[in-house]
Design an enzyme around this catalytic site. Structure first.
Site, mmCIF file in Angstrom:
data_model
loop_
_atom_site.group_PDB
_atom_site.id
_atom_site.type_symbol
_atom_site.label_atom_id
_atom_site.label_comp_id
_atom_site.label_asym_id
_atom_site.label_seq_id
_atom_site.Cartn_x
_atom_site.Cartn_y
_atom_site.Cartn_z
ATOM 1 N N PRO A 16 40.610 2.182 -8.622
ATOM 2 C CA PRO A 16 41.380 1.907 -7.407
ATOM 3 C C PRO A 16 41.578 0.405 -7.214
ATOM 4 O O PRO A 16 40.744 -0.395 -7.641
ATOM 5 C CB PRO A 16 40.501 2.490 -6.299
ATOM 6 C CG PRO A 16 39.119 2.500 -6.858
ATOM 7 C CD PRO A 16 39.267 2.717 -8.324
ATOM 8 N N SER A 265 32.749 -7.119 -3.631
ATOM 9 C CA SER A 265 32.999 -6.335 -4.837
ATOM 10 C C SER A 265 33.414 -4.918 -4.486
ATOM 11 O O SER A 265 33.271 -4.481 -3.359
ATOM 12 C CB SER A 265 31.735 -6.306 -5.698
ATOM 13 O OG SER A 265 30.822 -5.399 -5.122
ATOM 14 N N LYS A 266 33.899 -4.226 -5.489
ATOM 15 C CA LYS A 266 34.324 -2.844 -5.298
ATOM 16 C C LYS A 266 33.149 -2.003 -4.820
ATOM 17 O O LYS A 266 33.311 -1.072 -4.060
ATOM 18 C CB LYS A 266 34.855 -2.263 -6.611
ATOM 19 C CG LYS A 266 36.150 -2.908 -7.053
ATOM 20 C CD LYS A 266 36.834 -2.120 -8.150
ATOM 21 C CE LYS A 266 38.205 -2.728 -8.425
ATOM 22 N NZ LYS A 266 39.038 -1.984 -9.336
ATOM 23 N N ARG A 267 31.968 -2.360 -5.283
ATOM 24 C CA ARG A 267 30.788 -1.581 -4.927
ATOM 25 C C ARG A 267 30.322 -1.806 -3.492
ATOM 26 O O ARG A 267 29.606 -1.017 -2.932
ATOM 27 C CB ARG A 267 29.632 -1.897 -5.890
ATOM 28 C CG ARG A 267 29.765 -1.218 -7.220
ATOM 29 C CD ARG A 267 28.834 -1.831 -8.245
ATOM 30 N NE ARG A 267 29.073 -3.250 -8.409
ATOM 31 C CZ ARG A 267 30.042 -3.757 -9.158
ATOM 32 N NH1 ARG A 267 30.850 -2.962 -9.811
ATOM 33 N NH2 ARG A 267 30.222 -5.059 -9.277
#
Ligand code: GLU
Length: 510
Positions: A16, A265-267
């Protein structure tokens, strides 16, 4: 002649799109619009190992949701296609060959084991560099160390190889970045990046430069994480002899975590309690949600666009609210800061609140109506629009409306114990009974009329306004919240108001 502005957003479809990526797309879009230019979407899918099939559709849907659709791209067409690098595969090899012929690149036959041995050996020797670079390449198996015959033999045998850029030994590269200004890098610090892989695919670096050139990109606007690649890219332009059409570069500052400690971050997404993606992932709502998105969390697209625009760019004034059109007018790369911008989830809500309040009551009511229908509540459109207007200032999201309005649709079944304790004083039940009688006598049960009558009764009898009104609210709402009480009773009507007062008197115990 002034060069036509052509910019590109060039995501790799590996998952994504993060809001940092969306911001890059937005800045490209704004810059293109501002300069009557073209905004290109190029899908950089040369890394087959990291390819995620739904990612491209996700990227497009995100741009569409934000209203920043590209002018050229796979789905919209254009003269410079194809816009997906995997479909351009046959054209990259000739450019690698051109560099080989002109001595800017070379074949490297080293196996993964040999590369690892090189790093181990150099680490052990405490060498200043463990990279495959101008110094260390001398000890490796490549077309610079092997004879022409040996190289040809390996090629004829089909030995696996990569093509590496031959970075000059020690040369100062001088570069200009619109945001960062002058940058100087000594090539001695750079390694010989792989341009062409053994699987027959170009790497990001080669494909990116070739495509920017062929697509006549005038400005490269991208995240700061690509700044370390800029010297190589500039060297590639020199090597190809494309200096005259080299784009200008602008590297955008990072988006940081809310506490400023490192890159968002994505996390971080749901871990920190707010979405970091524009849409939920995966998009297919039948599948289990892995990460939440702004859209599904109830954010308006214009609020997200406004928020993102100000994360890194500032207009130089106090103005914070901008439509997309106003952003186009006001935007400039010169006003993009150098330092990272802290992501502020509270500010995101603040923007959404603003955009919600500024929507018409009709539009919000329409959205809210969907939830009411699901709850089996039947209410006229007119009443719903009216209720929405009464409470919209109190919420950031449409999904918060229920909690501010349920008492319009159903009588309270319980009473907030804290409010009971504080407001249901001695003598109050009797007062409510008298109030009930007073309200019963009002013919025209409007907000204005009931307010006028109740307030005169309070003052004529020298009652405590706070005491009466808070107890009255408790009977009607079941809690201490809600909009103007007389507005509420006008909506629920006389009969319901009297019934709730009676129920309060009968059931509230301190
Ligand atoms: N494909 C790169 C990315 O995923 C593009 C970087 C660039 O804009 O040059 O971000």
């Amino acid at each position: 002649m002034e060069r036509a502005v052509r910019v590109r957003f060039a995501p790799s479809p590996t998952g994504p799109l993060h809001i940092g990526g969306l911001r890059t797309a937005l800045y490209n879009y704004l810059f293109a619009r501002k300069h009557n230019g073209t905004f290109v979407l190029r899908i950089e899918d040369t890394d087959q190992t990291r390819f995620v099939p739904e990612a491209e559709a996700y990227i497009l849907e995100s741009l569409k949701w934000c209203g920043i659709m590209p002018d050229e791209g796979q789905s919209v067409g254009g003269e410079f296609g194809p816009y997906r690098q995997s479909e351009r595969k046959p054209l990259y090899r000739q450019y690698a060959d051109q560099l080989l012929e002109n001595g800017y690149a070379y074949y490297a036959f080293d196996t993964p084991e040999e590369l690892e041995a090189m790093r181990d050996r150099l680490t052990e020797a405490k060498s200043s560099s463990t990279q495959y670079d101008a110094v260390n390449r001398k000890d490796m198996r490549n077309s610079l160390t092997l004879s022409a015959d040996e190289t040809q033999k390996l090629l004829d045998e089909g030995a696996p190889y990569v093509i590496r850029f031959k970075m000059p030994d020690s040369e100062i590269i001088e570069m200009q970045d619109i945001i960062r200004g002058d940058i100087k890098v000594n090539t001695a610090t750079l390694d010989d990046k792989v341009l062409f892989k053994s699987d027959g695919m170009p790497t990001y670096h080669l494909a990116n430069i070739v495509d920017d050139h062929l697509m006549e990109i005038s400005h490269v606007i991208r995240g700061e994480e690509w700044l370390p690649s800029m010297p190589l890219h500039v060297m590639l332009y020199h090597a190809f002899g494309w200096d005259d059409t080299m784009p200008e570069f602008a590297h955008l500052p990072l988006l940081l975590k809310p506490n400023g400690n490192g890159k968002l971050s994505k996390r971080d997404g749901d871990k920190l309690g707010f979405p970091v993606f524009p849409l939920r992932w995966p998009m297919d709502s039948a599948k289990e949600e892995i990460a939440s998105g702004y859209r599904e969390s109830g954010y308006y697209h214009d609020a997200v666009v406004n928020m993102l625009a100000l994360l890194g760019w500032n207009p130089g004034t106090e103005q914070e609210i901008f439509t997309l059109e106003q952003l186009v007018q006001a935007f400039s790369l010169e006003r993009v800061g150098k330092s990272g911008s802290k992501f502020d989830p509270e500010k995101a809500k603040w923007f959404n609140h603003h955009y919600l309040v500024n929507r018409t009551d009709e539009e919000i009511a329409e959205q809210f109506g969907v939830e009411l229908q699901e709850r089996g509540i039947d209410v006229s459109r007119e009443t719903l629009v009216h209720i929405t207007g009464l409470v919209k200032e109190r919420v950031n999201f449409v999904k918060e409306l229920w909690d501010q309005t349920y008492f319009f649709f159903e009588a309270p079944t319980e009473y907030d114990p804290k409010v009971v304790k504080k407001r249901w004083k001695e003598g109050v039940p009797e007062m409510m009974t008298t109030l009930k009688g007073i309200l019963e006598g009002i013919e025209e049960f409007t907000s204005e009329k009931t307010e006028e009558v109740v307030k005169s009764w309070i003052s004529e009898n020298e009652l405590n306004m706070g005491l009466v009104m808070n107890a009255f609210r408790l009977c009607i709402v079941g809690a201490g919240k809600g909009p103007h009480l007389f507005d509420i009773i006008a909506v629920i009507g006389k009969e319901e108001t009297l019934a709730r007062l009676q129920r309060g008197v009968d059931t509230i115990v301190r």
